[in-house]
Motif scaffolding. Structure first.
Motif, mmCIF file in Angstrom:
data_model
loop_
_atom_site.group_PDB
_atom_site.id
_atom_site.type_symbol
_atom_site.label_atom_id
_atom_site.label_comp_id
_atom_site.label_asym_id
_atom_site.label_seq_id
_atom_site.Cartn_x
_atom_site.Cartn_y
_atom_site.Cartn_z
ATOM 1 N N HIS A 3 0.821 -1.208 0.000
ATOM 2 C CA HIS A 3 0.000 0.000 0.000
ATOM 3 C C HIS A 3 0.859 1.264 0.000
ATOM 4 O O HIS A 3 0.547 2.230 -0.697
ATOM 5 C CB HIS A 3 -0.965 -0.024 1.189
ATOM 6 C CG HIS A 3 -1.924 -1.161 1.102
ATOM 7 N ND1 HIS A 3 -1.732 -2.336 1.792
ATOM 8 C CD2 HIS A 3 -3.054 -1.315 0.377
ATOM 9 C CE1 HIS A 3 -2.720 -3.162 1.495
ATOM 10 N NE2 HIS A 3 -3.535 -2.567 0.640
ATOM 11 N N GLU A 4 1.939 1.237 0.744
ATOM 12 C CA GLU A 4 2.847 2.380 0.760
ATOM 13 C C GLU A 4 3.515 2.548 -0.611
ATOM 14 O O GLU A 4 3.720 3.668 -1.066
ATOM 15 C CB GLU A 4 3.905 2.220 1.859
ATOM 16 C CG GLU A 4 3.361 2.310 3.271
ATOM 17 C CD GLU A 4 2.762 1.005 3.787
ATOM 18 O OE1 GLU A 4 2.185 1.020 4.882
ATOM 19 O OE2 GLU A 4 2.868 -0.027 3.102
ATOM 20 N N LEU A 5 3.828 1.436 -1.258
ATOM 21 C CA LEU A 5 4.403 1.482 -2.600
ATOM 22 C C LEU A 5 3.426 2.115 -3.585
ATOM 23 O O LEU A 5 3.809 2.961 -4.404
ATOM 24 C CB LEU A 5 4.792 0.075 -3.063
ATOM 25 C CG LEU A 5 5.311 -0.048 -4.491
ATOM 26 C CD1 LEU A 5 6.608 0.731 -4.665
ATOM 27 C CD2 LEU A 5 5.515 -1.506 -4.848
ATOM 28 N N ILE A 6 2.168 1.726 -3.512
ATOM 29 C CA ILE A 6 1.157 2.310 -4.401
ATOM 30 C C ILE A 6 1.101 3.818 -4.211
ATOM 31 O O ILE A 6 1.071 4.578 -5.179
ATOM 32 C CB ILE A 6 -0.226 1.667 -4.155
ATOM 33 C CG1 ILE A 6 -0.219 0.209 -4.636
ATOM 34 C CG2 ILE A 6 -1.341 2.470 -4.829
ATOM 35 C CD1 ILE A 6 -1.422 -0.595 -4.197
ATOM 36 N N LEU A 7 1.106 4.260 -2.957
ATOM 37 C CA LEU A 7 1.051 5.698 -2.690
ATOM 38 C C LEU A 7 2.313 6.403 -3.176
ATOM 39 O O LEU A 7 2.235 7.527 -3.689
ATOM 40 C CB LEU A 7 0.820 5.944 -1.196
ATOM 41 C CG LEU A 7 -0.541 5.476 -0.685
ATOM 42 C CD1 LEU A 7 -0.624 5.628 0.826
ATOM 43 C CD2 LEU A 7 -1.672 6.218 -1.391
ATOM 44 N N ALA A 8 3.462 5.750 -3.065
ATOM 45 C CA ALA A 8 4.714 6.333 -3.550
ATOM 46 C C ALA A 8 4.701 6.457 -5.071
ATOM 47 O O ALA A 8 5.164 7.463 -5.626
ATOM 48 C CB ALA A 8 5.915 5.504 -3.090
ATOM 49 N N VAL A 9 4.159 5.452 -5.759
ATOM 50 C CA VAL A 9 4.060 5.500 -7.221
ATOM 51 C C VAL A 9 3.127 6.636 -7.635
ATOM 52 O O VAL A 9 3.423 7.398 -8.560
ATOM 53 C CB VAL A 9 3.596 4.143 -7.800
ATOM 54 C CG1 VAL A 9 3.225 4.266 -9.270
ATOM 55 C CG2 VAL A 9 4.668 3.086 -7.604
ATOM 56 N N LEU A 10 1.997 6.762 -6.935
ATOM 57 C CA LEU A 10 1.085 7.869 -7.248
ATOM 58 C C LEU A 10 1.787 9.212 -7.064
ATOM 59 O O LEU A 10 1.726 10.086 -7.927
ATOM 60 C CB LEU A 10 -0.164 7.809 -6.360
ATOM 61 C CG LEU A 10 -1.175 6.717 -6.673
ATOM 62 C CD1 LEU A 10 -2.298 6.717 -5.651
ATOM 63 C CD2 LEU A 10 -1.734 6.884 -8.079
ATOM 64 N N ALA A 11 2.457 9.377 -5.923
ATOM 65 C CA ALA A 11 3.151 10.642 -5.636
ATOM 66 C C ALA A 11 4.248 10.901 -6.671
ATOM 67 O O ALA A 11 4.408 12.035 -7.147
ATOM 68 C CB ALA A 11 3.738 10.617 -4.230
ATOM 69 N N GLY A 12 4.991 9.853 -7.041
ATOM 70 C CA GLY A 12 6.045 9.994 -8.041
ATOM 71 C C GLY A 12 5.501 10.369 -9.408
ATOM 72 O O GLY A 12 6.198 10.954 -10.229
ATOM 73 N N SER A 13 4.236 10.046 -9.636
ATOM 74 C CA SER A 13 3.575 10.391 -10.904
ATOM 75 C C SER A 13 2.852 11.729 -10.819
ATOM 76 O O SER A 13 2.143 12.108 -11.756
ATOM 77 C CB SER A 13 2.555 9.303 -11.265
ATOM 78 O OG SER A 13 3.186 8.061 -11.378
#
Length: 180
Positions: free
Chosen positions: A56-66
């Protein structure tokens, strides 16, 4: 909607994600989930910090990175005993998700949790009531959720207590190699 907590289905002995309306009649929406999802939801609800990011933290990091962020999540439908949900991003892009994952992400970001009125009309109950599913009348007929007007049995509290072990569990307890 707000997360009331994780309960246990008395008949199936499965975890239940319990959501209640924040405004209005305070209907309760109970969604069956698996034990790993119950663990993740509990960790997110308690804002447990981890040494390494989980999915879940990875998903949020990918969103933020995008350059995106999670604006809200919605429980959108109920088909054949399966709830459907969507992640709704800040640019109104909608991504299909399991309700347990959507709610976990909402808890991690403090994003609003919504449920479509059609889902609540069919599947929500008044607090203190249980939910059962009617049998389909034909091979192509979807089961209909109906509220059972019987109050929750007194021994349900004891069954819910079985999940109190989650109070003392830390996500790092499940990492076989913390140096990875």
């Amino acid at each position: 909607m707000r997360v009331v907590g994780i309960g246990v289905d008395a008949d199936r002995q499965r975890p239940l994600l319990m959501l209640v309306e924040s405004q209005g009649p305070s209907r309760l929406l109970q969604i069956w989930i698996a034990e790993p999802e119950a663990f993740e939801l509990t960790a997110a609800q308690r804002h447990v910090s981890r040494s390494r990011p989980g999915t879940h933290e990875l998903i949020l990091a990918v969103l933020a990175g995008s350059g995106r962020r999670l604006a809200r999540v919605a429980i959108t439908a109920l088909h054949h005993h399966t709830y459907l949900a969507e992640l709704i991003l800040d640019n109104d892009v909608r991504i299909s998700a399991r309700p347990s994952d959507a709610v976990t992400l909402a808890l991690l970001t403090d994003a609003p949790i919504l449920a479509h009125e059609t889902v609540l009309d069919v599947a929500a109950t008044k607090p203190g009531m249980t939910i059962t599913f009617g049998r389909p009348s034909g091979p192509d007929t979807a089961p209909a959720a109906v509220a059972d007007s019987t109050p929750v049995e007194p021994d349900t509290h004891a069954r819910i207590q079985k999940f109190r072990f989650l109070d003392a569990v830390d996500p790092d307890d499940f990492d076989p190699d913390p140096d990875r």
